[in-house]
Design a protein around this motif. Structure first.
Motif, PDB file in Angstrom:
ATOM      1  N   UNK A 177       0.810  -1.221   0.000  1.00 18.60           N
ATOM      2  CA  UNK A 177       0.000   0.000   0.000  1.00 18.60           C
ATOM      3  C   UNK A 177       0.841   1.268   0.000  1.00 18.60           C
ATOM      4  N   UNK A 178       2.116   1.171   0.376  1.00 14.77           N
ATOM      5  CA  UNK A 178       2.966   2.355   0.480  1.00 14.77           C
ATOM      6  C   UNK A 178       3.976   2.462  -0.667  1.00 14.77           C
ATOM      7  N   UNK A 179       3.792   1.678  -1.722  1.00 15.29           N
ATOM      8  CA  UNK A 179       4.767   1.678  -2.821  1.00 15.29           C
ATOM      9  C   UNK A 179       4.917   3.080  -3.426  1.00 15.29           C
ATOM     10  N   UNK A 180       3.800   3.807  -3.554  1.00 14.77           N
ATOM     11  CA  UNK A 180       3.885   5.154  -4.125  1.00 14.77           C
ATOM     12  C   UNK A 180       4.624   6.111  -3.191  1.00 14.77           C
ATOM     13  N   UNK A 181       4.477   5.895  -1.891  1.00 16.80           N
ATOM     14  CA  UNK A 181       5.195   6.745  -0.928  1.00 16.80           C
ATOM     15  C   UNK A 181       6.694   6.511  -1.037  1.00 16.80           C
ATOM     16  N   UNK A 182       7.123   5.256  -1.145  1.00 21.41           N
ATOM     17  CA  UNK A 182       8.559   4.969  -1.291  1.00 21.41           C
ATOM     18  C   UNK A 182       9.096   5.662  -2.547  1.00 21.41           C
ATOM     19  N   UNK A 183       8.361   5.487  -3.646  1.00 22.53           N
ATOM     20  CA  UNK A 183       8.820   6.033  -4.921  1.00 22.53           C
ATOM     21  C   UNK A 183       8.810   7.560  -4.912  1.00 22.53           C
ATOM     22  N   UNK A 192      11.863   8.962  -3.189  1.00 21.28           N
ATOM     23  CA  UNK A 192      13.049   8.913  -4.064  1.00 21.28           C
ATOM     24  C   UNK A 192      13.000  10.033  -5.092  1.00 21.28           C
ATOM     25  N   UNK A 193      11.813  10.297  -5.641  1.00 20.92           N
ATOM     26  CA  UNK A 193      11.673  11.240  -6.750  1.00 20.92           C
ATOM     27  C   UNK A 193      11.663  12.703  -6.318  1.00 20.92           C
ATOM     28  N   UNK A 194      11.449  12.969  -5.034  1.00 25.72           N
ATOM     29  CA  UNK A 194      11.343  14.353  -4.570  1.00 25.72           C
ATOM     30  C   UNK A 194      12.332  14.727  -3.471  1.00 25.72           C
ATOM     31  N   UNK A 195      12.904  13.739  -2.779  1.00 24.61           N
ATOM     32  CA  UNK A 195      13.806  14.039  -1.674  1.00 24.61           C
ATOM     33  C   UNK A 195      13.082  14.492  -0.424  1.00 24.61           C
ATOM     34  N   UNK A 204       0.581  21.175 -10.835  1.00 24.45           N
ATOM     35  CA  UNK A 204       1.894  20.528 -10.828  1.00 24.45           C
ATOM     36  C   UNK A 204       2.788  21.037  -9.709  1.00 24.45           C
ATOM     37  N   UNK A 205       2.196  21.724  -8.733  1.00 20.54           N
ATOM     38  CA  UNK A 205       2.982  22.277  -7.629  1.00 20.54           C
ATOM     39  C   UNK A 205       2.596  21.626  -6.313  1.00 20.54           C
ATOM     40  N   UNK A 206       3.616  21.215  -5.555  1.00 22.96           N
ATOM     41  CA  UNK A 206       3.412  20.647  -4.221  1.00 22.96           C
ATOM     42  C   UNK A 206       4.008  21.622  -3.208  1.00 22.96           C
ATOM     43  N   UNK A 207       3.226  21.959  -2.195  1.00 21.94           N
ATOM     44  CA  UNK A 207       3.697  22.846  -1.131  1.00 21.94           C
ATOM     45  C   UNK A 207       3.852  22.042   0.155  1.00 21.94           C
ATOM     46  N   UNK A 208       5.039  22.092   0.737  1.00 21.19           N
ATOM     47  CA  UNK A 208       5.306  21.406   2.004  1.00 21.19           C
ATOM     48  C   UNK A 208       5.006  22.385   3.135  1.00 21.19           C
ATOM     49  N   UNK A 209       3.933  22.120   3.870  1.00 19.78           N
ATOM     50  CA  UNK A 209       3.509  23.035   4.938  1.00 19.78           C
ATOM     51  C   UNK A 209       3.707  22.465   6.335  1.00 19.78           C
ATOM     52  N   UNK A 210       3.843  21.157   6.432  1.00 18.97           N
ATOM     53  CA  UNK A 210       3.877  20.520   7.751  1.00 18.97           C
ATOM     54  C   UNK A 210       4.658  19.216   7.679  1.00 18.97           C
ATOM     55  N   UNK A 221       7.905  22.114  -8.114  1.00 14.33           N
ATOM     56  CA  UNK A 221       7.141  21.623  -9.253  1.00 14.33           C
ATOM     57  C   UNK A 221       7.374  20.123  -9.423  1.00 14.33           C
ATOM     58  N   UNK A 222       6.318  19.422  -9.761  1.00 17.38           N
ATOM     59  CA  UNK A 222       6.428  17.979  -9.968  1.00 17.38           C
ATOM     60  C   UNK A 222       7.145  17.674 -11.276  1.00 17.38           C
ATOM     61  N   UNK A 223       8.019  16.679 -11.231  1.00 16.77           N
ATOM     62  CA  UNK A 223       8.623  16.171 -12.455  1.00 16.77           C
ATOM     63  C   UNK A 223       7.630  15.209 -13.097  1.00 16.77           C
ATOM     64  N   UNK A 224       7.920  14.768 -14.293  1.00 17.02           N
ATOM     65  CA  UNK A 224       7.025  13.821 -14.959  1.00 17.02           C
ATOM     66  C   UNK A 224       6.850  12.540 -14.171  1.00 17.02           C
ATOM     67  N   UNK A 225       7.959  12.004 -13.641  1.00 18.30           N
ATOM     68  CA  UNK A 225       7.896  10.764 -12.876  1.00 18.30           C
ATOM     69  C   UNK A 225       7.105  10.952 -11.580  1.00 18.30           C
ATOM     70  N   UNK A 226       7.395  12.035 -10.851  1.00 19.54           N
ATOM     71  CA  UNK A 226       6.708  12.240  -9.575  1.00 19.54           C
ATOM     72  C   UNK A 226       5.224  12.531  -9.790  1.00 19.54           C
ATOM     73  N   UNK A 227       4.885  13.221 -10.885  1.00 13.99           N
ATOM     74  CA  UNK A 227       3.478  13.473 -11.192  1.00 13.99           C
ATOM     75  C   UNK A 227       2.746  12.163 -11.464  1.00 13.99           C
ATOM     76  N   UNK A 228       3.403  11.262 -12.191  1.00 13.52           N
ATOM     77  CA  UNK A 228       2.787   9.969 -12.506  1.00 13.52           C
ATOM     78  C   UNK A 228       2.535   9.150 -11.239  1.00 13.52           C
ATOM     79  N   UNK A 229       3.512   9.136 -10.331  1.00  6.96           N
ATOM     80  CA  UNK A 229       3.360   8.393  -9.080  1.00  6.96           C
ATOM     81  C   UNK A 229       2.237   8.994  -8.239  1.00  6.96           C
ATOM     82  N   UNK A 230       2.164  10.316  -8.205  1.00  7.41           N
ATOM     83  CA  UNK A 230       1.131  10.978  -7.399  1.00  7.41           C
ATOM     84  C   UNK A 230      -0.261  10.697  -7.966  1.00  7.41           C
TER      85      UNK A 230
END
Length: 358
Positions: free
Chosen positions: A192-198, A201-204, A221-227, A248-257
């Motif tokens: 269930x957490x495969x997307x979280x692992x990936x 890796x894709x965002x640091x 395509x924008x992710x804001x880290x607030x917490x 901004x999301x890369x192509x790979x990170x957008x696909x995983x999300x």
């Protein structure tokens, strides 16, 4: 500088000189048991010293002042950070300098703490944390006018080294991005957490930031880290002021999300991880189930930096939430399999361009 308007008086009953003075709403008394004008001058001098800069003649011990300083940390820092500070002071600093008076503390006293820790094999990062702790404590004491001591020369020994951190190498990454199953009670099931692992890796992103990420933080395509959510389950604004950021999301990170959205898009939390401890256990099970070398969740962040280290450091700092003064490559970049060969080819290419094919 405060001015004294009175003088010490002789107390026959106690055979001493006494003077009472007040500064900033605080009243103090100073004494001398020496007879004659010598004792009066001594009592006056003690009062003048306190009025001048607030540094008391009977200075407090470090272990006593540490309690007050630590109390201020608890008001402004998360529990996890305070716990680390408390551990360093309890095991390293207080045993060495706790009984010393703040006014007799020297830079060599503090340097001895760092040098002893270096001799015991502590990493460069741990030594830097010790230095930061003691500088912050001294800064607090100066602000309270308990001392003028400033350990400007306190430093980490030149021979200190970072402890190596295992990262995911290319062959392991191939498995991570092609196998989405794990083992549960001996049976192979979807993780269930495969997307979280990936996504890590894709965002640091830090593990706690993954736990705190909500769908409202994703806009186009924008992710804001607030917490972030720490190991104690406390929601914080992140490790430091640079942790609150947007990328901004890369192509790979957008696909995983988008894959994750199909699972949890109707809820608040993106990855629905109940705790960092549980997340870590599931990650370790995934590694064992797929015959991958053991690495920590935080090492996925190091893996990201190692993969993108050819980018300008300033760009990477913004992605991972580091300050301009942080040595991102020094701390987080590690050698990937094939790096040496790629470097050799790059060197050849530059000499071929310069000298010709020969």
């Amino acid at each position: 500088m405060s001015k004294r308007t009175n003088t010490a008086v002789w107390e026959e009953k106690y055979s001493r000189w006494r003077i009472a003075v007040q500064k900033d709403g605080i009243r103090k008394q100073f004494y001398s048991s020496k007879p004659g004008r010598t004792g009066q001058r001594e009592a006056n001098a003690k009062a003048d010293s306190w009025l001048d800069d607030g540094i008391g003649v009977k200075a407090r011990r470090v272990d006593e002042l540490y309690k007050y300083w630590y109390a201020t940390l608890e008001k402004t820092n998360g529990t996890g950070n305070c716990r680390n500070v408390e551990s360093r002071w309890r095991t390293r600093i207080l045993p060495a300098i706790g009984k010393k008076r703040i006014t007799s503390l020297t830079e060599q006293d503090l340097q001895n703490v760092v040098d002893d820790a270096y001799s015991d094999g502590l990493s460069k990062k741990s030594l830097q944390s010790l230095c930061a702790d003691m500088r912050a404590f001294c800064r607090y004491c100066r602000a309270r006018k308990l001392t003028t001591f400033n350990p400007e020369g306190l430093h980490v020994p030149a021979g200190a080294r970072l402890k190596g951190k295992a990262i995911m190498q290319p062959d392991a990454l191939q498995v991570l991005f092609s196998v989405d199953t794990t083992l549960y009670r001996g049976k192979r099931v979807h993780d269930d957490f495969i997307c979280a692992y990936r996504f890590a890796i894709l965002t640091g992103m830090r593990p706690g930031e993954l736990l705190g990420l909500c769908w409202e933080d994703v806009r186009g395509d924008t992710v804001t880290i607030r917490r972030a959510v720490n190991v104690l389950g406390e929601e914080t604004h992140g490790k430091n002021e640079n942790a609150v950021r947007a990328f901004a999301l890369s192509g790979f990170s957008r696909s995983v999300l988008e894959q994750q959205r199909a699972v949890t898009g109707a809820g608040d939390s993106v990855f629905e991880i109940k705790s960092e401890g549980y997340f870590y256990k599931r990650w370790q099970v995934y590694l064992r189930a797929n015959d991958l070398p053991p690495v920590s969740l935080y090492s996925l962040r190091h893996t990201f930096v190692s993969i993108v280290k050819s980018l300008p450091e300033g760009e990477i700092k913004g992605l991972v939430g580091h300050s301009q003064s942080m040595d991102t490559f020094g701390w987080y970049s590690h050698e990937l399999t094939g790096d040496a060969e790629n470097t050799a080819r790059d060197v050849d290419a530059r000499f071929i361009k310069l000298l010709g094919s020969g």
